[in-house]
Design an enzyme around this catalytic site. Structure first.
Site, PDB file in Angstrom:
ATOM      1  N   LYS A 174     -14.502  12.506  -6.863  1.00 32.96           N
ATOM      2  CA  LYS A 174     -15.657  11.509  -6.884  1.00 32.96           C
ATOM      3  C   LYS A 174     -16.919  12.225  -6.106  1.00 32.96           C
ATOM      4  CE  LYS A 174     -17.508   8.299  -4.902  1.00 32.96           C
ATOM      5  NZ  LYS A 174     -18.854   8.574  -4.971  1.00 32.96           N
ATOM      6  N   GLU A 249     -13.309  14.639   7.140  1.00 33.70           N
ATOM      7  CA  GLU A 249     -14.613  15.440   7.515  1.00 33.70           C
ATOM      8  C   GLU A 249     -15.831  14.445   7.732  1.00 33.70           C
ATOM      9  OE1 GLU A 249     -14.214  18.481   8.455  1.00 33.70           O
ATOM     10  OE2 GLU A 249     -12.563  19.115   7.381  1.00 33.70           O
ATOM     11  N   CYS A 283     -23.961  17.478   8.811  1.00 33.65           N
ATOM     12  CA  CYS A 283     -23.093  16.788   9.692  1.00 33.65           C
ATOM     13  C   CYS A 283     -22.846  17.705  11.155  1.00 33.65           C
ATOM     14  CB  CYS A 283     -21.618  17.054   9.110  1.00 33.65           C
ATOM     15  SG  CYS A 283     -21.271  18.362   8.316  1.00 33.65           S
ATOM     16  N   GLU A 384     -25.544   9.376  15.137  1.00 36.81           N
ATOM     17  CA  GLU A 384     -25.978  10.383  14.202  1.00 36.81           C
ATOM     18  C   GLU A 384     -27.066  10.040  13.377  1.00 36.81           C
ATOM     19  OE1 GLU A 384     -23.503  10.899  10.807  1.00 36.81           O
ATOM     20  OE2 GLU A 384     -23.694  13.049  11.031  1.00 36.81           O
TER      21      GLU A 384
HETATM   22  P1  NAD Z   1     -20.897   8.053   2.875  1.00 32.31           P
HETATM   23  O1  NAD Z   1     -19.734   7.917   3.939  1.00 32.31           O
HETATM   24  O2  NAD Z   1     -21.958   7.029   2.851  1.00 32.31           O
HETATM   25  O3  NAD Z   1     -20.381   8.211   1.547  1.00 32.31           O
HETATM   26  C1  NAD Z   1     -19.829   9.648   1.313  1.00 32.31           C
HETATM   27  C2  NAD Z   1     -18.878   9.322   0.126  1.00 32.31           C
HETATM   28  O4  NAD Z   1     -18.099   8.265   0.085  1.00 32.31           O
HETATM   29  C3  NAD Z   1     -19.875   9.267  -1.008  1.00 32.31           C
HETATM   30  O5  NAD Z   1     -19.357   9.742  -2.301  1.00 32.31           O
HETATM   31  C4  NAD Z   1     -19.852   7.563  -1.283  1.00 32.31           C
HETATM   32  O6  NAD Z   1     -20.005   7.159  -2.726  1.00 32.31           O
HETATM   33  C5  NAD Z   1     -18.254   7.425  -0.930  1.00 32.31           C
HETATM   34  N1  NAD Z   1     -17.827   6.105  -0.438  1.00 32.31           N
HETATM   35  C6  NAD Z   1     -18.876   5.185   0.504  1.00 32.31           C
HETATM   36  N2  NAD Z   1     -18.166   3.870   0.824  1.00 32.31           N
HETATM   37  C7  NAD Z   1     -16.785   4.025   0.144  1.00 32.31           C
HETATM   38  C8  NAD Z   1     -15.531   3.414   0.240  1.00 32.31           C
HETATM   39  N3  NAD Z   1     -15.730   2.257   0.912  1.00 32.31           N
HETATM   40  N4  NAD Z   1     -14.378   3.935  -0.205  1.00 32.31           N
HETATM   41  C9  NAD Z   1     -14.548   5.179  -1.061  1.00 32.31           C
HETATM   42  N5  NAD Z   1     -15.594   5.992  -0.903  1.00 32.31           N
HETATM   43  C10 NAD Z   1     -16.678   5.459  -0.509  1.00 32.31           C
HETATM   44  O7  NAD Z   1     -21.633   9.199   3.607  1.00 32.31           O
HETATM   45  P2  NAD Z   1     -23.219  10.107   3.006  1.00 32.31           P
HETATM   46  O8  NAD Z   1     -24.158   9.177   3.293  1.00 32.31           O
HETATM   47  O9  NAD Z   1     -22.923  10.355   1.557  1.00 32.31           O
HETATM   48  O10 NAD Z   1     -23.148  11.268   3.789  1.00 32.31           O
HETATM   49  C11 NAD Z   1     -23.393  11.325   5.169  1.00 32.31           C
HETATM   50  C12 NAD Z   1     -22.271  11.619   5.970  1.00 32.31           C
HETATM   51  O11 NAD Z   1     -21.274  12.630   5.625  1.00 32.31           O
HETATM   52  C13 NAD Z   1     -22.709  12.006   7.304  1.00 32.31           C
HETATM   53  O12 NAD Z   1     -22.278  11.313   8.307  1.00 32.31           O
HETATM   54  C14 NAD Z   1     -22.492  13.304   7.556  1.00 32.31           C
HETATM   55  O13 NAD Z   1     -22.091  13.625   8.808  1.00 32.31           O
HETATM   56  C15 NAD Z   1     -21.055  13.542   6.855  1.00 32.31           C
HETATM   57  N6  NAD Z   1     -20.705  14.792   6.552  1.00 32.31           N
HETATM   58  C16 NAD Z   1     -19.560  15.380   7.157  1.00 32.31           C
HETATM   59  C17 NAD Z   1     -19.239  16.852   6.768  1.00 32.31           C
HETATM   60  C18 NAD Z   1     -18.280  17.433   7.511  1.00 32.31           C
HETATM   61  O14 NAD Z   1     -17.746  18.332   6.955  1.00 32.31           O
HETATM   62  N7  NAD Z   1     -17.681  16.730   8.508  1.00 32.31           N
HETATM   63  C19 NAD Z   1     -20.008  17.355   5.720  1.00 32.31           C
HETATM   64  C20 NAD Z   1     -21.225  16.832   5.075  1.00 32.31           C
HETATM   65  C21 NAD Z   1     -21.329  15.443   5.465  1.00 32.31           C
END
Ligand code: NAD
Length: 488
Positions: A174, A249, A283, A384
């Protein structure tokens, strides 16, 4: 304008409900595509397809060499469409085109790396105890749910799908509801590569209402998640129903440490790139710049002298160095942190505002922002922000720098700028983070592990470690003594 479908069980289709989501270009607010707004119903169909493909399909029994060849084919497909994919990524995410081109090339390399690794999944043998032989085989985990964020859509999808396929799993991916376009393009490439139906399923939709089913559902054997730490916690909790395997991650508040014995110009470049690449929506962004007091003025002056070179614009415009933030909501969140920084008493030394030029007025642009004399207790030093906001924190000794760097709930990445090789090793070993860059910032390598300590995650992606997360380990023991044991 593109109209995208989900990819489920080898077929392209709209969501069962018929609902769609409009996808906007964050640089100008123009609609660029529609995608299915999937629900739990669509996820259940995709999970059933992946389950059937794993339990009864040919993929997991396909020879490793042929699985590898299939991944090479996907890599070729990505390369053949590289220009188009990079342009879509730029339009959907806002990032400058050269950054998107880098991501697309790296996505193809990732499929190749794991294509090569498919034939190197080995076990062990052991001939103890006496009269028996034990051997270990590594087998696919099964059906893998995979959820990715919006900042590196194609790359994050590739980091997830490639190792899962190399190991013989089936997947349901997804993408983020904000940036699903390149993942849905990848579905077409995967389809053209001839993978058996149901092996890869790509379903667009929101987290709550669609993605969460991948964590909850008992027919899913593993969930791999990249996103925010708060969401990661929910995923882990939801996964307890069948105790599925979980890799996470998550976020970071990464220290980039500049020592007095560094190359000043290289450190200035590394500080700016660490903080502002991909609009700071990374991230591993070096959002906490720890600077030795004796070079503090030189570093800050150096950054201020160069910051005007970070030209804001549409990612497809020539010379753009920073695009818009992903959404107006996200820009407001970042702006709220700028206000918090000012209220907390940090010194705003540049940026902090939306640009005023007319051509940027319809996009979610925000100037690159630097706060100086930030105290480690301030929220802008601890939370963050995930945008173009850098906090500069002066320090006096190496011990203090290490303590400040480690004083975080996160532990994803860290940078060190020094010409002293002994210090580079000493500090690298003292830092509690999964990735340490010395005189460098941000590169990732498909061949090397990626992941965080503490609340930055759980498990590793990429490299040899990355494939372990998609494998079960089985011990098989063969008795070489045919005499009945005679226990009773
Ligand atoms: P997010 O957690 O809001 O969403 C990430 C994904 O999870 C999206 O596809 C979203 O639709 C889905 N999601 C949201 N709530 C959910 C739930 N309850 N159950 C299942 N899926 C759900 O994050 P974002 O705003 O899309 O991305 C930013 C974050 O991602 C930042 O905190 C960043 O640090 C992190 N990130 C980490 C890495 C890494 O490699 N460590 C890489 C990229 C981004």
């Amino acid at each position: 304008m593109q109209k995208y479908d989900n990819y489920i069980d080898g077929k392209f289709s709209q969501s069962k409900s018929g609902q769609i989501r409009k996808i906007m270009d964050p640089a100008n607010g123009e609609q660029i595509a529609t995608v299915p707004e999937s629900t739990k119903e669509d996820m259940l169909i995709a999970i059933a397809a992946a389950r059937k493909a794993f339990d009864h399909g040919p993929w997991r029994k396909t020879a490793a060499l042929d699985r590898g060849k299939a991944l090479f084919k996907i890599a070729d497909g990505i390369r053949a469409k590289a220009k188009m994919l990079a342009e879509i990524e730029t339009k959907n995410c806002g990032k400058p085109l050269p950054e998107a081109e880098y991501d697309v090339a790296d996505a193809a390399n990732c499929f190749e790396f794991y294509g090569g690794l498919a034939t190197k999944i080995h076990g062990e043998t052991m001939s103890v105890p006496a009269n028996s032989i034990s051997y270990v085989v590594r087998e696919p985990v099964g059906v893998c749910g995979q959820i990715v964020p919006w900042n590196f859509p194609l790359l994050m999808a590739s980091w997830k799908i490639a190792p899962a396929l190399a190991a013989g799993n089936t997947v349901i991916l997804k993408p983020s509801e904000l940036t699903p376009m390149t993942a849905l393009e990848l579905a077409k490439i995967i389809h053209e590569s001839g993978l058996p139906e149901g092996v890869v399923n790509i379903v667009s939709g929101p987290g709550v209402g669609a993605g969460e089913e991948l964590a909850i559902n008992k027919d899913v054997d593993k969930i791999a998640f990249t996103g925010g730490t708060a969401t990661g916690r929910k995923i882990m909790t939801a996964a307890t129903g069948n105790l599925k395997r979980v890799t996470l991650e998550l976020g970071g508040k990464n220290p980039n440490i500049i020592f007095e014995d560094c190359d000043i110009e290289a450190a200035v470049d590394g500080a700016l790139f660490g903080a502002f690449a991909n609009q700071g929506e990374v991230c591993s962004a070096g959002s906490r710049l720890l600077v030795h007091k004796s070079v503090h003025k030189q570093i800050v002056d150096g950054m201020l002298a160069k910051i005007s070179r970070i030209k804001l614009g549409h990612g497809l415009s020539e010379g753009t160095k920073m695009g818009p933030l992903i959404s107006s909501d996200h820009r407001e969140k970042v702006e709220s942190y700028i206000k918090i920084g000012i209220d907390e008493g940090a010194k705003l030394i540049c940026g902090g505002k939306r640009p005023t030029s007319a051509d940027l007025s319809l996009g979610n642009f925000l100037e690159p922002t630097i706060f100086d004399h930030v105290k480690p207790t301030m929220r802008i030093a601890r939370e963050e922000i995930f945008g173009p906001v850098l906090s500069v924190i002066p320090f006096s000794t190496e011990e203090e720098a290490i303590e400040l760097a480690n004083d975080s709930e996160y532990g994803l990445a860290a940078g060190i700028w020094t010409k002293n090789v002994v210090r580079a090793h000493r500090v690298s070993q003292a830092l509690r983070a999964g990735i340490i860059w010395v005189n460098n910032y941000h590169p990732t390598f498909n061949e090397m592990p990626w992941g965080g300590y503490k609340q930055s995650g759980h498990g590793r992606e990429l490299g040899l470690h990355g494939i372990e997360a998609y494998l079960e380990i089985k011990q098989i023991n063969i008795n070489l003594d045919e005499t009945p044991i005679g226990w009773y």
